[in-house]
Motif scaffolding. Sequence first.
Motif, mmCIF file in Angstrom:
data_model
loop_
_atom_site.group_PDB
_atom_site.id
_atom_site.type_symbol
_atom_site.label_atom_id
_atom_site.label_comp_id
_atom_site.label_asym_id
_atom_site.label_seq_id
_atom_site.Cartn_x
_atom_site.Cartn_y
_atom_site.Cartn_z
ATOM 1 N N UNK A 22 0.875 -1.179 0.000
ATOM 2 C CA UNK A 22 0.000 0.000 0.000
ATOM 3 C C UNK A 22 0.907 1.222 0.000
ATOM 4 N N UNK A 23 0.964 1.903 -1.135
ATOM 5 C CA UNK A 23 1.812 3.091 -1.270
ATOM 6 C C UNK A 23 0.987 4.339 -1.001
ATOM 7 N N UNK A 24 1.436 5.133 -0.050
ATOM 8 C CA UNK A 24 0.710 6.338 0.345
ATOM 9 C C UNK A 24 1.371 7.577 -0.249
ATOM 10 N N UNK A 25 0.565 8.556 -0.589
ATOM 11 C CA UNK A 25 1.078 9.836 -1.068
ATOM 12 C C UNK A 25 0.107 10.934 -0.670
ATOM 13 N N UNK A 26 0.640 12.150 -0.554
ATOM 14 C CA UNK A 26 -0.210 13.295 -0.249
ATOM 15 C C UNK A 26 -0.475 13.525 1.224
ATOM 16 N N UNK A 27 0.095 12.683 2.092
ATOM 17 C CA UNK A 27 -0.055 12.908 3.526
ATOM 18 C C UNK A 27 1.087 12.223 4.258
ATOM 19 N N UNK A 28 1.283 12.613 5.512
ATOM 20 C CA UNK A 28 2.366 12.067 6.323
ATOM 21 C C UNK A 28 1.875 10.835 7.065
ATOM 22 N N UNK A 29 2.372 9.667 6.659
ATOM 23 C CA UNK A 29 1.907 8.406 7.262
ATOM 24 C C UNK A 29 2.112 8.379 8.773
ATOM 25 N N UNK A 30 3.124 9.061 9.270
ATOM 26 C CA UNK A 30 3.404 9.040 10.701
ATOM 27 C C UNK A 30 2.273 9.647 11.525
ATOM 28 N N UNK A 31 1.432 10.419 10.905
ATOM 29 C CA UNK A 31 0.315 11.052 11.618
ATOM 30 C C UNK A 31 -0.954 10.218 11.545
ATOM 31 N N UNK A 32 -0.872 9.061 10.890
ATOM 32 C CA UNK A 32 -2.057 8.263 10.602
ATOM 33 C C UNK A 32 -1.921 6.840 11.124
ATOM 34 N N UNK A 33 -3.058 6.201 11.291
ATOM 35 C CA UNK A 33 -3.132 4.761 11.454
ATOM 36 C C UNK A 33 -3.530 4.188 10.098
ATOM 37 N N UNK A 34 -2.742 3.228 9.628
ATOM 38 C CA UNK A 34 -2.971 2.608 8.324
ATOM 39 C C UNK A 34 -3.475 1.192 8.547
ATOM 40 N N UNK A 35 -4.535 0.846 7.860
ATOM 41 C CA UNK A 35 -5.119 -0.474 8.045
ATOM 42 C C UNK A 35 -5.293 -1.234 6.750
ATOM 43 N N UNK A 36 -5.366 -2.533 6.885
ATOM 44 C CA UNK A 36 -5.768 -3.419 5.792
ATOM 45 C C UNK A 36 -7.124 -4.008 6.149
ATOM 46 N N UNK A 37 -8.043 -3.975 5.210
ATOM 47 C CA UNK A 37 -9.372 -4.523 5.383
ATOM 48 C C UNK A 37 -9.663 -5.407 4.185
ATOM 49 N N UNK A 38 -10.686 -6.237 4.313
ATOM 50 C CA UNK A 38 -11.045 -7.104 3.201
ATOM 51 C C UNK A 38 -12.548 -7.285 3.145
ATOM 52 N N UNK A 39 -13.006 -7.578 1.938
ATOM 53 C CA UNK A 39 -14.406 -7.906 1.734
ATOM 54 C C UNK A 39 -14.469 -9.201 0.936
ATOM 55 N N UNK A 40 -14.944 -10.239 1.595
ATOM 56 C CA UNK A 40 -15.113 -11.538 0.933
ATOM 57 C C UNK A 40 -16.473 -11.568 0.247
ATOM 58 N N UNK A 41 -16.641 -12.395 -0.757
ATOM 59 C CA UNK A 41 -17.923 -12.481 -1.461
ATOM 60 C C UNK A 41 -19.058 -12.751 -0.487
ATOM 61 N N UNK A 42 -20.094 -11.928 -0.543
ATOM 62 C CA UNK A 42 -21.264 -12.134 0.282
ATOM 63 C C UNK A 42 -21.110 -11.732 1.731
ATOM 64 N N UNK A 43 -19.995 -11.116 2.076
ATOM 65 C CA UNK A 43 -19.755 -10.741 3.471
ATOM 66 C C UNK A 43 -19.511 -9.242 3.601
ATOM 67 N N UNK A 44 -19.618 -8.763 4.827
ATOM 68 C CA UNK A 44 -19.325 -7.375 5.107
ATOM 69 C C UNK A 44 -17.811 -7.144 5.104
ATOM 70 N N UNK A 45 -17.426 -5.905 4.848
ATOM 71 C CA UNK A 45 -16.009 -5.564 4.919
ATOM 72 C C UNK A 45 -15.547 -5.663 6.366
ATOM 73 N N UNK A 46 -14.356 -6.200 6.573
ATOM 74 C CA UNK A 46 -13.848 -6.391 7.926
ATOM 75 C C UNK A 46 -12.390 -5.955 8.012
ATOM 76 N N UNK A 47 -12.008 -5.488 9.174
ATOM 77 C CA UNK A 47 -10.625 -5.117 9.400
ATOM 78 C C UNK A 47 -9.772 -6.356 9.608
ATOM 79 N N UNK A 48 -8.589 -6.354 9.027
ATOM 80 C CA UNK A 48 -7.656 -7.465 9.133
ATOM 81 C C UNK A 48 -6.517 -7.107 10.067
ATOM 82 N N UNK A 49 -5.932 -5.935 9.860
ATOM 83 C CA UNK A 49 -4.786 -5.502 10.653
ATOM 84 C C UNK A 49 -4.630 -4.001 10.481
#
Length: 124
Positions: A22-49
């Motif tokens: 995940x390449x970020x641009x336009x903001x300072x990553x150190x000021x943010x929490x970055x997450x990975x989420x996923x959406x499986x077929x037929x399911x709600x989007x969920x946080x992974x990490x």
Amino acid sequence: EEQLVESGGGLVQAGGSLRLSCAASGFNCDDYTIGWLRRAPGKEREGVACISPRNGDTYYADDVKGRLTIPADGAKKTVYLQMNNLKPEDTAAYYCAARLGLFLRVGVNEYEYWGQGTQVTVSS
């Protein structure tokens, strides 16, 4: 303009590994929490990490602990999702997202910026 761009998805056999970026641009990553989420077929989007790159704090969902890690490279402004021992139930569209502030955990609807997603398919 704030932007997140994912890459690295694909088709892999069960037990295999993938690394998403995940390449970020336009903001300072150190000021943010970055997450990975996923959406499986037929399911709600969920946080992974998620990670706060400033202090390295991480959070993992219970069903991925021990298999997935979320390292960050501050110099490259990139957050990775290293996925090992993949299972068919990991098949999903994976998204990275960012929220201003440092949090141990972020709700799905609390992220401010989103990438376009990358597909991961795990065959049995």
